[in-house]
Design a protein around this motif. Structure first.
Motif, short mmCIF file in Angstrom:
data_model
loop_
_atom_site.label_atom_id
_atom_site.label_comp_id
_atom_site.label_asym_id
_atom_site.label_seq_id
_atom_site.Cartn_x
_atom_site.Cartn_y
_atom_site.Cartn_z
N VAL A 1 9.58 71.58 128.18
CA VAL A 1 9.41 70.62 129.28
C VAL A 1 8.00 70.05 129.30
O VAL A 1 7.80 68.86 129.57
N GLN B 1 7.80 67.25 127.01
CA GLN B 1 8.56 66.09 127.47
C GLN B 1 7.68 65.13 128.27
O GLN B 1 7.87 63.92 128.24
N VAL B 2 6.68 65.69 128.99
CA VAL B 2 5.75 64.84 129.75
C VAL B 2 4.97 63.94 128.80
O VAL B 2 4.79 62.75 129.05
N ARG C 1 13.72 66.56 131.75
CA ARG C 1 13.09 65.88 132.89
C ARG C 1 13.92 64.65 133.27
O ARG C 1 14.38 63.90 132.39
#
Length: 467
Positions: A247, A250-251, A295
């Motif tokens: 995650v 993913q940002v 996300r």
């Protein structure tokens, strides 16, 4: 010579774009609003339109109504940072690409370098559809079932655009082949196509693999390394199993999608990239969002154009078409002339293929390997039962006092049901010949006759079950 129409209410933007485009040997026409743009469209149909989304008398997407959908005109929309979502909506409507103000002129050059000559790409897609009607092929994909026809239509629409694509389908349905087909029918086909399995890279290394690293940035980094985003510049990056990406990464991926900029690990210097993303997952992406695996903002950014790939069990006679294509490849590679006997053809059509196209390809290879050297027929090898989806009711209960004949009957029918009515596989499990199985089924009121070449040694007897 190709002609470009530039529509923007800012004169500086118009002039700057015109200067860059002229360097590429293209003619230009300028317009400050929709009214002027429509006048220019009447004077000369352009090959490419650059249009701002916000104009004094409307939106740039209104020009879609004035363009002949069969003319092959490419539309690149221009937007401000605050209205990127509007640009994504324009991509869904048929825009080829979008630019964010302030306009990066290097990105304009990159877009122009990818643009085909008028009608070239659409003509090629039309040729592929003709090939599909004749041979069941569409680019690298094979199949003529209604389910696949729908997939081909979707790929035909999205491939020439810059829209991100989300491929959703069970494992083995051919998501990477679909991604390659999108790339080959896109304006980026002369550049790289790179595939990354997000679940196959160590979480400790995935950031370095995606964005690269500088020498000495961590232990073992003895040289500079260019990541996938840098190597795929100008082309397509396929991110398989996107829900397996950490995650926190993913940002950073979302930032690359929004800005076109990234940094190698171990430096603060930004690098520009021009990459089209195609993502894939064998999970329900919305459920992955609920579970925190994906996300929500990244999902919306990737899910501009979702395509669902059907499982093989819903593709009808595509099974035969694919199996024959795999066998033809093996025959050509090894100089053989093998064909499928009737027993194998029955199995191909009756088996549910939980592993989809990948499982089918593996089965054909096994059947080819196991066939005898002096036979032109593939071997009748048993199909493997998938461990991914265990069948319910794998045991039967036989009360004390049941006759042996009745116990045999229940065992045979239960085994046949568990094998999806694939008789060859049921006979293999029971330890009897296929002919014996057919004879027993006739006794039980089933009139099915053995297919040609399926009869076996009738002298074998039914294996006893533990009751």
């Amino acid at each position: 010579m190709s002609h470009v129409l530039i529509v923007d209410d800012d004169s500086d933007t118009r002039e700057a774009l015109a200067a860059i485009i002229a360097q590429d040997g293209l003619t230009t026409a300028l317009a400050g609003d929709l009214r002027e743009a429509r006048i220019q469209l009447v004077r000369q149909t352009p090959d490419v339109v650059f249009t701002d989304l916000k104009l004094p008398d409307g939106s740039g997407v209104d020009l879609f109504e004035d363009l002949d959908p069969t003319s092959g005109v490419e539309v690149i929309v221009i937007t401000g940072h605050a209205t990127v979502e509007s640009a994504v909506s324009a991509l869904k409507m048929g825009a080829t690409d979008y630019l964010v103000k302030p306009i990066n002129m290097q990105r304009v050059k990159a877009i122009l370098s990818r643009l085909p000559r008028p009608g070239d790409l659409k003509a090629e897609i039309g040729t592929l559809r003709g090939e599909l009607r004749r041979m069941g092929r569409f680019g690298l994909m094979l199949g003529s079932s209604p389910a696949m026809q729908e997939v081909y239509d979707q790929i035909s629409r999205v491939a020439p655009t810059a829209a991100s694509v989300m491929l959703v389908g069970e494992s083995g349905t051919g998501k990477e082949v679909a991604a390659q087909t999108v790339h080959q029918l896109s304006l980026r086909r002369k550049h790289a196509f790179l595939a990354v399995n997000c679940g196959a890279i160590s979480p400790n290394l995935i950031e370095s693999e995606m964005f690269g690293h500088e020498r000495g940035s961590f232990t073992g980094a003895d040289r500079q390394h260019k990541g996938y985003f840098e190597r795929a510049n100008g082309g397509t990056l396929f991110l398989d199993e996107i829900t397996e990406m950490p995650v926190e990464l993913q940002v950073k991926l979302l930032r690359v999608l929004e800005t076109g900029m990234f940094m190698r690990v171990g430096t603060t210097k930004e690098i520009e990239t021009d990459v089209r993303l195609i993502a894939a997952t064998n999970r329900d992406p919305e459920q992955a969002v609920v579970e925190g695996k994906l996300r929500l903002d990244l999902y919306h950014r990737l899910n501009v154009f979702p395509i669902s790939l059907p499982p093989l069990r819903e593709r009808g006679k595509d099974v035969e078409l694919l199996a024959q294509a795999f066998l033809d490849e093996l025959n050509e590679r090894y100089g053989t002339r093998k064909h499928f006997p009737p027993a194998v053809k029955e199995m191909l059509l009756s088996y549910p293929w939980p592993g989809n196209v990948r499982e089918l390809k593996n089965y054909v290879q096994r059947a080819h390997i196991m066939s005898s050297a002096d036979s032109d027929a593939t071997a009748v090898v048993p199909l493997q039962i998938s461990i991914a989806k265990p069948s319910a009711g794998t045991a039967i209960t036989i009360p004390f006092g049941t006759s042996l004949a009745e116990a045999d009957r229940q065992l045979i029918l239960a085994t046949l049901e568990q094998c999806g009515s694939v008789k060859t596989r049921a006979a293999e499990i029971l330890g009897i010949s296929l002919k014996t199985l057919y004879n027993r089924l006739v006794e039980y009121g089933n009139d099915t006759k053995p297919a040609e070449g399926e009869a076996g040694d009738e002298s074998q007897t039914v294996g006893r079950a533990n009751v």
